[in-house]
Design an enzyme around this catalytic site. Structure first.
Site, PDB file in Angstrom:
ATOM      1  CG  MET A 257      21.974  39.462   4.715  1.00 30.83           C
ATOM      2  SD  MET A 257      22.287  39.871   2.914  1.00 30.83           S
ATOM      3  CE  MET A 257      21.009  39.618   2.146  1.00 30.83           C
TER       4      MET A 257
ATOM      5  CG  PHE B 183       6.024  28.458  39.219  1.00 28.84           C
ATOM      6  CD1 PHE B 183       7.525  28.205  39.007  1.00 28.84           C
ATOM      7  CD2 PHE B 183       5.234  27.769  38.593  1.00 28.84           C
ATOM      8  CE1 PHE B 183       7.905  27.428  38.264  1.00 28.84           C
ATOM      9  CE2 PHE B 183       5.908  26.690  37.693  1.00 28.84           C
ATOM     10  CZ  PHE B 183       7.093  26.542  37.485  1.00 28.84           C
ATOM     11  CD  GLN B 184       5.586  27.789  34.363  1.00 31.37           C
ATOM     12  OE1 GLN B 184       4.330  27.699  34.170  1.00 31.37           O
ATOM     13  NE2 GLN B 184       6.583  27.212  33.693  1.00 31.37           N
TER      14      GLN B 184
ATOM     15  CE  LYS C 266      -4.792  26.086  36.448  1.00 30.96           C
ATOM     16  NZ  LYS C 266      -3.492  25.330  37.094  1.00 30.96           N
TER      17      LYS C 266
ATOM     18  CD  GLU D 155       5.899  27.625  24.888  1.00 30.04           C
ATOM     19  OE1 GLU D 155       7.261  27.873  24.363  1.00 30.04           O
ATOM     20  OE2 GLU D 155       5.525  27.221  25.753  1.00 30.04           O
TER      21      GLU D 155
HETATM   22  C1  TPP Z   1      16.803  35.962  14.962  1.00 27.94           C
HETATM   23  C2  TPP Z   1      17.872  36.511  14.102  1.00 27.94           C
HETATM   24  N1  TPP Z   1      19.120  36.570  14.739  1.00 27.94           N
HETATM   25  C3  TPP Z   1      20.097  37.231  13.759  1.00 27.94           C
HETATM   26  C4  TPP Z   1      19.696  37.657  12.609  1.00 27.94           C
HETATM   27  C5  TPP Z   1      20.699  38.453  11.738  1.00 27.94           C
HETATM   28  N2  TPP Z   1      20.934  37.812  10.715  1.00 27.94           N
HETATM   29  C6  TPP Z   1      20.278  38.121   9.483  1.00 27.94           C
HETATM   30  S1  TPP Z   1      20.617  37.050   8.095  1.00 27.94           S
HETATM   31  C7  TPP Z   1      21.674  36.152   8.950  1.00 27.94           C
HETATM   32  C8  TPP Z   1      22.409  34.735   8.539  1.00 27.94           C
HETATM   33  C9  TPP Z   1      21.362  34.029   7.973  1.00 27.94           C
HETATM   34  O1  TPP Z   1      22.215  32.721   7.622  1.00 27.94           O
HETATM   35  P1  TPP Z   1      21.626  31.766   6.697  1.00 27.94           P
HETATM   36  O2  TPP Z   1      20.260  31.163   7.437  1.00 27.94           O
HETATM   37  O3  TPP Z   1      22.548  30.426   6.748  1.00 27.94           O
HETATM   38  O4  TPP Z   1      21.283  32.240   5.520  1.00 27.94           O
HETATM   39  P2  TPP Z   1      22.217  32.870   4.216  1.00 27.94           P
HETATM   40  O5  TPP Z   1      22.102  34.307   4.360  1.00 27.94           O
HETATM   41  O6  TPP Z   1      23.528  31.994   4.366  1.00 27.94           O
HETATM   42  O7  TPP Z   1      21.367  32.551   3.149  1.00 27.94           O
HETATM   43  C10 TPP Z   1      21.678  36.535  10.404  1.00 27.94           C
HETATM   44  C11 TPP Z   1      22.481  35.991  11.260  1.00 27.94           C
HETATM   45  C12 TPP Z   1      18.313  37.719  12.166  1.00 27.94           C
HETATM   46  N3  TPP Z   1      17.647  38.017  10.976  1.00 27.94           N
HETATM   47  N4  TPP Z   1      17.452  36.931  13.119  1.00 27.94           N
END
Ligand code: TPP
Ligand code: MG
Lengths: 582, 169
Positions: free
Chosen positions: A480, A114-115, A164, A52
């Site tokens: 990042m 439920f749900q 529902k 979803e």
């Molecule tokens: C749902 C979610 N969880 C955690 C983060 C924190 N976060 C920001 S960038 C990142 C790393 C992303 O890694 P990747 O997709 O390999 O991209 P890169 O920075 O290596 O290009 C994380 C964990 C986020 N932005 N969104």
């Protein structure tokens, strides 16, 4: 006088009346009557996602690319809670959505049935508005009102929770005329006297800058056109937030590139040194302002926004104009022209800007054999730009590199999760955009970590024959996160390595996609060409150098003038105040 | 902006009397870290369609302005009036104050109540419940005095407020 219809029939009929062509959803017990009505008709197409959250992001992608309202249908409980991330994402980025959630029958509400979950409670503060519809007779009016609220004013997600029994009971449905709401009346026209004052300030400015944002995209393509006219008339440089990219052409000589944390040196320096800042549909986000007390100290500030709560929220402005940014720019142009204004002499200003530009802050140095992520994105841009692609992203370094190195020339071509920064946004958003534009080239520029957050949507693309492309900038790191650990945490790479990665090509093939590996500068162009040659969906595993960092960068809590331009720039260890910022 | 001196403001929020509206208002205050010193709510129109919420809040002027803007953004909100900005207005609250005791303390409680025009609304041989109304300071003062003569518990309404003069705000 219409005959009585069930709530489920009313739902589908109202959506049809509202011009809905596509719904993104996932069935379950509490929405089965609506699914049954969907089955019986063929005007609305239902796209079955695999999760979803992805339904909501797909609807966001559809909305952002097309300018229409995205529609989602999910069941109660886990269906609704899974949708919450997407709803919040849409709220932060002002994306118009209507999300229909099933609910347990009214007599069971409050019994931990439920749900059952308190969907209106959970989504109250992550939606623009929400409803629990307790009577079938209210369903039609609520649906029409919800669309009105979602797409007018500052757009956003509206949730309608439908028990529902309300779907099964009967009532009359009449298609309403124009919707006027007794309390909700967004202000579209800007105040003329303020607009005149703004024009005079702009005409007198020696160092003006137009600071543009996603509001211009939300206002519709005409607003982007008006921005181009306004920029031409006043001669000011233009910068854009992450969300505004495309509202002004990246190759226009007046464009300074994106501003903010990973924005260009010239954009941030011009923001800092300008004498007049005209903020058009942007909101002084912390990624943009950097340290507030050092933000653009010498400027007078004009802020145009449809949402009054954006004014003076973090930055005090001298002139606030509430209204639709397109409408306000149109009026500004009228006043500018009728008064026969010419821009003030900005030659010294443009000279200064040329100096900052010469630092080439988005430049990168090719060392040795490594395939640099920036290079990969640059080539992807050059090889696809003639096709006017729609680009989505995940979140991380690749997102910022895409913003820096991919040029956008038109609105609605750049779909990214800016406010919430949601990993897992890009693939479903690409699916939504592809549905809106079946023959467009749609590419999700992804990270190897982010893509795994909604990887199951590979199946959705195959089911609906959507030729989406995924271009994974695979650096084997949550890049990042690693970059911040280097800056603030002594390079202790706590849990930021992408271990046990799947074989992405095999994974793609298992879903019926084509998979391609790019692993050196030598096969970069060939790999991109092979991706473009294939008419179906393609996943590209582009293995780039692992330790590249994204520059330039304004570290958290620093001023625009304290930009780090490259890894070679000396930065001291961050203090605790800076470390506390995100 | 949050470093400016804090001010106390009384806001009237006119809303559609629909389910969840109070949760929207209260949730907005908590989600954005605004203060609520007191809050009252009741429907005020003949058809029960409109409610009036009175919130006493505090914060520096830009924050108060932000609170107003955020409230106005909520779909069921008709209007928000900052009565403190608006000008002369009347603020009242009511308290029910229970005191228990005997002898001198009991007599003194009654005497003080009389000075504050607090009415006994319940009496037993060992206790009173007084109804007192007035400005927040007056109610505070009364309660402080009752502490010395056997205060047991207090229930307060919180502030309701309305602008002076013949016009509706
Ligand atoms: C749902 C979610 N969880 C955690 C983060 C924190 N976060 C920001 S960038 C990142 C790393 C992303 O890694 P990747 O997709 O390999 O991209 P890169 O920075 O290596 O290009 C994380 C964990 C986020 N932005 N969104
Ligand atoms: Mg990565």
């Amino acid at each position: 006088m219409g005959t009585e219809k069930t709530g489920a029939e009313i739902t589908i009929e109202a959506l049809t009346d509202l011009g809905v062509e596509v719904i993104f959803g996932y069935p379950g017990g509490a929405v089965l009557p609506i699914y049954d009505e969907l089955f019986k008709q063929n005007r609305i197409r239902h796209i079955l996602v695999r999760h979803e959250q992805a339904a909501v992001h797909a609807a966001e992608g559809y909305a952002r690319a097309s300018g229409k309202v995205g529609v989602v249908l999910v069941t109660s409980g886990p269906g609704a809670t899974n949708a919450v991330t997407g709803i919040t994402d849409a709220l932060m980025d002002s994306i118009p959505l209507v999300v229909l959630t099933g609910q347990v029958p009214t007599h069971l509400i409050g019994t931990d049935a439920f749900q059952e979950c308190d969907t209106v409670g959970i989504t109250r503060h992550c939606s623009k508005h929400n409803y629990l519809v307790k009577e079938t007779a209210k369903l039609g009016p609520v649906l029409h009102e919800a669309f009105h609220i979602a797409r007018s004013g500052r757009p956003g997600p509206v949730v309608i929770d439908i028990p529902k029994d309300v779907q099964i009971m009967k009532a009359r449905y009449d298609k309403p005329g124009t919707i006027t709401h007794k309390t909700y009346k967004p202000q579209v026209k800007g105040d003329l006297a303020s607009i005149e004052a703004a024009v005079e300030m702009l005409a007198a400015a020696e160092r003006p800058i137009l600071y543009t944002g996603g509001g211009i995209i939300n206002s519709g393509p005409v607003a982007s056109q008006l921005l181009r006219e306004l920029a031409k008339a006043c001669g000011a440089p233009v910068t854009s937030t992450l969300m505004g990219l495309g509202c002004f052409s990246a190759e226009h000589p007046q464009f300074l590139g994106m501003l903010g944390m990973h924005g260009s040196y010239e954009a941030n320096m011009a923001m800092n040194r300008c004498d007049l800042m005209v903020c058009l549909g942007a909101r002084f986000d912390d990624r943009v302002t950097g340290r507030l007390d050092a933000f653009s100290p010498e400027s007078r500030k004009i802020h145009v926004d449809i949402d009054r709560s954006s004014f003076n929220k973090t930055v005090r402005v001298d002139l606030a104009i509430q209204g639709d940014v397109g409408s306000v720019m149109e009026d500004m142009l009228k006043v500018w022209r009728s008064r026969g204004h010419r821009p003030a002499d900005q030659s010294a200003w443009w000279e200064q800007i040329a100096g900052w530009r010469s630092r080439n802050s988005f430049g990168f140095e090719q060392k040795g054999e490594a395939l640099l992520p920036q290079k990969a994105i640059q080539r992807l841009y050059e090889m696809t730009k003639a096709k006017k692609p729609i680009i989505t992203t995940e979140v991380g370094q690749h997102q910022m590199w895409a913003a820096q190195h991919f040029g956008f020339h038109e609105p609605n071509k750049w779909l990214t999760s800016g406010g919430l920064g949601t990993m897992g946004y890009g693939l479903p958003a690409a699916i939504g955009a592809q549905l809106a534009f079946p023959s467009a080239l749609v590419i999700d520029i992804a990270g190897e970590a982010s893509i795994q957050m909604n990887i199951q949507e590979l199946g959705t693309a195959v089911q609906y024959r959507l030729p989406v492309k995924i271009f994974i900038i695979n650096n084997e790191y949550m890049g990042m996160v690693r970059q911040w650990q280097e800056l603030n945490h002594g390079s202790r790479y706590s849990e930021s390595y992408s271990d046990s990665l799947p074989d992405f090509v095999k994974l793609a093939e298992a879903y019926g996609w084509k998979g391609i590996v790019i692993d050196s500068p030598d096969n970069l162009d060939d790999g991109i060409a092979a991706m473009l040659d294939h008419s179906g969906p393609v996943l590209v595993d582009c293995r780039v150098s692992k330790l590249a960092n994204c520059f330039p960068m304004i570290p958290s809590g620093a001023a625009h003038t304290d930009m780090i331009l490259s890894a070679a720039d000396e930065v001291g260890p961050a203090d605790d105040d800076a470390k506390a910022l995100v | 902006m949050k470093h400016l001196p804090s001010e106390r403001h009384t806001l009237s929020i006119i809303v559609d009397n629909e389910a969840g509206v109070l949760a929207r208002i209260v949730g907005l205050f908590s989600a954005r870290g605004y203060n609520i010193e007191s809050l009252t709510v009741a429907d005020v129109s003949a058809d029960h369609d409109v409610s009036r919420i009175t919130v006493v809040t505090s914060g520096p002027p830009p924050v108060i302005d932000q609170i107003m803007a955020q409230l106005e953004r909520l779909v069921p909100v008709h209007r928000v009036i900052d009565l403190t900005e608006h000008g002369p207005h009347v603020e009242r609250e009511m308290a029910l104050v229970k005191v228990a005791g005997s002898g001198d303390k009991r007599v003194e409680a009654l005497r003080l109540a009389d000075i504050f025009r607090a009415r006994p609304v319940d009496t037993s041989t060992t206790s009173f419940v007084f109804e007192v109304s007035g400005s927040t300071e007056k109610v505070n003062q009364f309660i402080a005095l009752m502490r010395e003569v056997g205060l047991v518990e207090v229930a307060r309404t919180g502030v309701v407020a309305i602008a002076r003069g013949p016009e509706a705000v």
